[in-house]
Design an enzyme around this catalytic site. Structure first.
Site, PDB file in Angstrom:
ATOM      1  N   CYS A 287     -61.804  17.075 -25.473  1.00 41.93           N
ATOM      2  CA  CYS A 287     -62.145  17.964 -26.529  1.00 41.93           C
ATOM      3  C   CYS A 287     -61.044  18.976 -26.770  1.00 41.93           C
ATOM      4  CB  CYS A 287     -63.416  18.690 -26.227  1.00 41.93           C
ATOM      5  SG  CYS A 287     -64.895  17.405 -25.983  1.00 41.93           S
TER       6      CYS A 287
ATOM      7  N   LYS B 109     -72.498  23.873 -16.476  1.00 42.74           N
ATOM      8  CA  LYS B 109     -71.175  24.035 -15.801  1.00 42.74           C
ATOM      9  C   LYS B 109     -71.602  24.823 -14.418  1.00 42.74           C
ATOM     10  CE  LYS B 109     -68.629  23.414 -20.097  1.00 42.74           C
ATOM     11  NZ  LYS B 109     -68.393  21.735 -19.915  1.00 42.74           N
TER      12      LYS B 109
ATOM     13  N   ASP C 176     -64.854  32.686 -24.588  1.00 46.00           N
ATOM     14  CA  ASP C 176     -65.463  31.437 -24.293  1.00 46.00           C
ATOM     15  C   ASP C 176     -65.336  31.337 -22.691  1.00 46.00           C
ATOM     16  OD1 ASP C 176     -66.190  28.832 -23.455  1.00 46.00           O
ATOM     17  OD2 ASP C 176     -64.691  27.867 -24.894  1.00 46.00           O
TER      18      ASP C 176
ATOM     19  N   GLN D  32     -65.765  27.561 -18.781  1.00 44.67           N
ATOM     20  CA  GLN D  32     -65.189  27.302 -17.550  1.00 44.67           C
ATOM     21  C   GLN D  32     -65.047  28.500 -16.709  1.00 44.67           C
ATOM     22  OE1 GLN D  32     -64.550  24.257 -16.772  1.00 44.67           O
ATOM     23  NE2 GLN D  32     -65.088  23.231 -18.384  1.00 44.67           N
TER      24      GLN D  32
ATOM     25  N   HIS E 199     -61.105  24.570 -26.543  1.00 47.91           N
ATOM     26  CA  HIS E 199     -62.034  23.558 -26.766  1.00 47.91           C
ATOM     27  C   HIS E 199     -62.426  23.457 -28.286  1.00 47.91           C
ATOM     28  CE1 HIS E 199     -65.803  21.698 -26.192  1.00 47.91           C
ATOM     29  NE2 HIS E 199     -65.353  21.089 -24.963  1.00 47.91           N
TER      30      HIS E 199
END
Ligand code: PLP
Length: 411
Positions: free
Chosen positions: A369, A231, A205, A208, A128
């Site tokens: 993104c 999220k 990261d 998600q 991202h």
């Protein structure tokens, strides 16, 4: 009924999301943009109302009852995150406003101390923008070099190629756990372990991953991990940066201001201990407090049950979508979270997005993104449907029927 659907009462779960119970453009809302932001659970909304109606006060500073109440609730969320991702201590949990800020914090604070000219930062082709641009800024400031871990056409990281890029020059490896554009679940444990062999620092990261996969930072053995509450059925404006104690203690502060100090004079400042050293200024107090209820909600369902159910939705949708004329899936890794990116021949992705919206169906279109990933795939963007635990096969039927009828109009 399959095992996965049997273990969760989806109708009961849906009742916890009042926003789902509405019509959009005259049709029942079907919300399939969960990878951008999932909807907010009722208990999270209730907590926000409780905070602003009864408990609102600034934290850590006041001695009055409301300040003590909000401070206690705020710190309870820190304990809850510590438990949720199994950090060694609650002090290793820093609140930020999202994954983006968490990564920028590391790129600036850690990067300014540890990166120098010629050092290498490894990120993957799947990242991202928020795990690309902060490193480009750090590279500009320090003279470090960014190297890109390649992927194949299915959207999978090429592990052997990654290992070839590792050397004593590698100072940082920063990768996502799950790709937001394609849904690929990356082998992060193996990535971290190989990075450790060359003494590199690692950042995951997990924006998600957190709503779908049980995260255990000690088992992953990473140095940093970032996630976003919005999220995970929680409020916006709240993120987490996990950092290993020794590294956080050694890092300079990110921003200066109230809360991050022990002592200030015009001759100099003594910084606060972690985590407060990295939490300058007034945070999103009510939202942090409410985030605790989102984690409770996820834990009550259980990551395993969530993942099994969402996988069932993914398989179901994949099967149906493949029968639509001109359908091309983008990102076909065997290990996938509940994200389907696709294109349909002769229908532009933006048109698809708009025509679905007219039918009450919310999907995402564009580059998500991840422009370098789109460049690699030689496309401008995709249509992305991403499923959450409250989605149903019935909704997928409506979605697929809508796509069929749009495709017929264009052919
Ligand atoms: N990383 C990934 C993989 C994401 O999907 C996102 C958001 O879509 C981010 C980082 C940025 O998260 P936020 O906007 O919450 O800071």
């Amino acid at each position: 009924m399959s095992v996965a659907s049997a273990s969760l009462d989806i109708q009961k779960i849906r009742e916890q999301f009042p926003i789902l119970n509405q019509e959009v453009n005259g049709k029942p809302l079907i919300y399939l943009d969960n990878a951008a932001s999932s909807q907010t659970a009722k208990r999270v909304i209730d907590s926000l109302i409780q905070f602003y109606e009864k408990d609102h006060a600034n934290i850590h500073r006041g001695i009055h009852t409301l300040a003590e109440r909000s401070t206690k609730a705020f710190e309870e969320t820190r304990e809850r995150v510590h438990e949720f991702i199994n950090s060694a201590e609650a002090d290793e949990i820093i609140f930020t406003k999202g994954t983006t800020e968490s990564i920028n914090l590391v790129a600036q604070a850690w990067g300014s101390k540890y990166l120098k000219e010629g050092d290498e930062i490894l990120i993957s082709q799947l990242e991202h923008h928020s795990n690309i641009v902060p490193w480009q800024l750090a590279a500009e400031r320090t003279g470090a070099i960014i190297k890109v871990i390649p992927i194949n056409q299915k959207g999978e990281i090429l592990l052997e190629e990654y290992k070839k890029l590792l050397s004593e020059r590698t100072k940082l490896v920063a990768v996502n756990y799950v790709s937001n554009s394609l849904g690929t679940i990356n082998p992060v444990k193996e990535i971290v372990s190989a990075a450790l062999d060359v003494g590199a620092t690692t950042l995951i990261d997990a924006a998600q991953a957190a709503p779908h996969i049980k995260i255990d930072v000690q088992e992953l053995n990473c140095d940093f991990l970032a996630l976003s509450s919005h999220k995970m059925y929680g409020p916006t404006g709240v993120g987490v940066l996990y950092g290993r104690r020794e590294i956080l203690e050694d890092m300079p502060p990110y921003q200066g201001g109230g809360e991050m100090i022990k002592d200030v004079s015009f001759n100099g400042t003594t910084y606060n201990d972690i985590p407060y050293k990295f939490e300058a200024g007034t945070p999103n107090i009510g939202e942090v407090i409410a985030f605790k209820y989102a984690m409770d909600f996820i834990d009550e369902m259980g990551h395993e049950n969530i993942q099994a159910y969402e996988h069932e939705l993914l398989e179901y949708a994949n099967k149906k979508l493949r029968s639509i004329k001109g359908f091309t899936p983008i990102g076909t890794s065997d290990e996938k979270a509940s994200v389907i990116s696709f294109l349909i021949e002769n229908v532009h992705q933006y048109d698809l997005g708009q025509l679905l919206d007219v039918r009450g169906i919310a999907v995402r279109t564009g580059h998500h993104c991840t422009q370098p990933l789109m460049d690699f795939l030689e496309i401008d963007g995709t249509v992305r449907a991403s499923f959450a635990v409250y989605n149903t096969k019935g909704e997928i039927d409506v979605f697929c029927d809508a796509l069929e009828s749009i495709v017929k109009k264009f052919s």
